[in-house]
Scaffold this active site. Structure first.
Site, short mmCIF file in Angstrom:
data_model
loop_
_atom_site.label_atom_id
_atom_site.label_comp_id
_atom_site.label_asym_id
_atom_site.label_seq_id
_atom_site.Cartn_x
_atom_site.Cartn_y
_atom_site.Cartn_z
N TRP A 49 0.65 -1.23 -0.04
CA TRP A 49 0.22 -0.06 0.13
C TRP A 49 0.73 1.30 0.03
CZ3 TRP A 49 -3.74 -2.06 -1.69
CH2 TRP A 49 -4.35 -3.39 -1.49
N ASP A 92 -1.22 6.69 6.47
CA ASP A 92 -2.13 5.76 6.18
C ASP A 92 -2.28 4.74 7.22
OD1 ASP A 92 -3.62 3.60 5.21
OD2 ASP A 92 -2.49 3.26 3.62
N LYS A 123 -11.20 -2.16 8.49
CA LYS A 123 -10.44 -3.08 9.54
C LYS A 123 -10.98 -2.90 10.83
CE LYS A 123 -7.62 -3.48 5.82
NZ LYS A 123 -7.26 -4.53 5.00
#
Length: 357
Positions: free
Chosen positions: A102, A169, A193
């Site tokens: 990511w 992030d 999540k």
């Protein structure tokens, strides 16, 4: 049989969130209407959005500190684009730490806007550790990092001190541990999540860093536009925002981030102790960088794989298979996963050892 959900995301959420959100789909606030059919401009949903945004800042300890919380669409992947759009100056540059899939995706998007410096990368070692020794250029417009790497099972245990805006992030570990969140100027996180179902993305921004790029930003990609419209510039993802509010309420009632961190520490210690002591298994991430959200491990002897897979599935465990780029197993232990579920996995690992030896 009770299921033990180790999915990396979309993932487990508190049972009460499922129950309350299911009821809201049938009859929201005793209105006789479904949450899915009411106007996002209605009094009932405006109240949901306002409470969710306020509760984010309360839980993170950022109330009254110049921050705004937004619930946007597009996933964290859209933030890879929105961050440089809103923070990188024309002819400017940004600094990134490359710690996984990511992070590398964010770097790729930033390169469309200007010079993008990768200050350090663990890619040559298949991202099995977090780089420590690196310097951040003070003339960069911002520094971007990824706090937790779901695929590779690594997590930043500390964050660099820098005079430029710090962007993080936190998609896979937000609300999971106590941090000084005021050290960050912008935090973003996909909901799926620790916060809610897929479909909305949380963005927390210190307002003073905006409006300095010298570029024209399309309205849908402009944080200032979304702030001005109180996160309702366009029709928001109503159901994911409501389910996220329910999860935030659950977390507050539990005692907040400090309370859930204690539970998360117990879960991680229980599983990692078994990985380290059981001669059949070994972890894949550097010990000092191990994630408390995603434990990655492998069997030392793959001939036991068929037997182990059969055993954990029979125990009601779901979603344990590792990402294809790492292999082995990945136990995602997000906030809503109970300690009981980790004990079930540990029991299976111990039983395999007893059968093999």
């Amino acid at each position: 049989m009770k299921k033990h959900n180790y999915s990396a995301g979309p993932c487990i959420l508190p049972q009460e969130v499922f129950e309350k959100s299911a009821q809201a789909i049938l009859n929201f606030n005793d209105s006789g209407l479904s949450l899915l059919e009411i106007s996002h401009r209605s009094k009932d949903f405006v109240a949901v959005m306002e409470e969710a945004r306020a509760l984010v800042l309360e839980l993170l300890g950022l109330e009254g500190k110049g921050y705004q919380a937004l619930f946007l669409s597009g996933g964290a992947s859209l933030e890879f684009l929105m961050v440089p759009y809103n923070l990188m100056k024309v002819n400017g540059k940004a600094a990134y730490l490359d710690t996984g899939t990511w992070a590398s995706g964010a770097i790729k998007e930033a390169k469309h806007f200007g010079e993008t410096l990768v200050v350090a990368s663990s890619k040559p070692e298949n991202y099995n550790f977090i780089p420590k020794e690196y310097s951040i250029p003070i003339d960069a417009d911002y520094f971007h990092c990824t706090s937790n790497n779901t695929i590779f099972g690594t997590q930043m245990q500390s964050f660099p001190k820098t005079t430029i805006p710090l962007v993080c992030d936190m998609s896979s570990d937000i609300f999971s541990r106590v941090l000084d969140f005021s050290q960050f100027d912008l935090i973003y996180a996909g909901a799926q999540k620790n916060m809610g179902p897929a479909g909305t993305t949380l963005v927390v921004i210190k307002e003073e860093i905006l409006g300095k790029t010298g570029r024209t930003i399309p309205n849908m990609l402009d944080y200032q536009q979304h702030i001005a419209k109180e996160s309702m510039y366009n029709t928001p993802p109503v159901f994911p925002v409501y389910a996220s509010l329910l999860t935030l309420q659950w977390l507050k009632n539990l005692g907040g981030i400090a309370a859930i961190e204690k539970i998360n520490n117990q879960k991680a210690a229980l599983l990692y102790n078994e990985i380290d002591s059981n001669p059949l298994f070994e972890g894949t991430a550097a010990k000092e960088d191990r994630s408390k959200m995603n434990a990655t491990f492998v069997l030392k002897d793959e001939s036991h794989q068929e037997q182990f897979d059969k055993m954990w599935k029979e125990a009601g465990i779901s979603g344990l298979t590792g990402h294809r780029s790492v292999g082995g197993y990945r136990a995602s232990m997000y906030n809503a996963l109970p300690l009981e579920s980790v004990q079930v996995l540990v029991d299976v690992m111990q039983e395999l050892k007893n059968r093999v030896q």
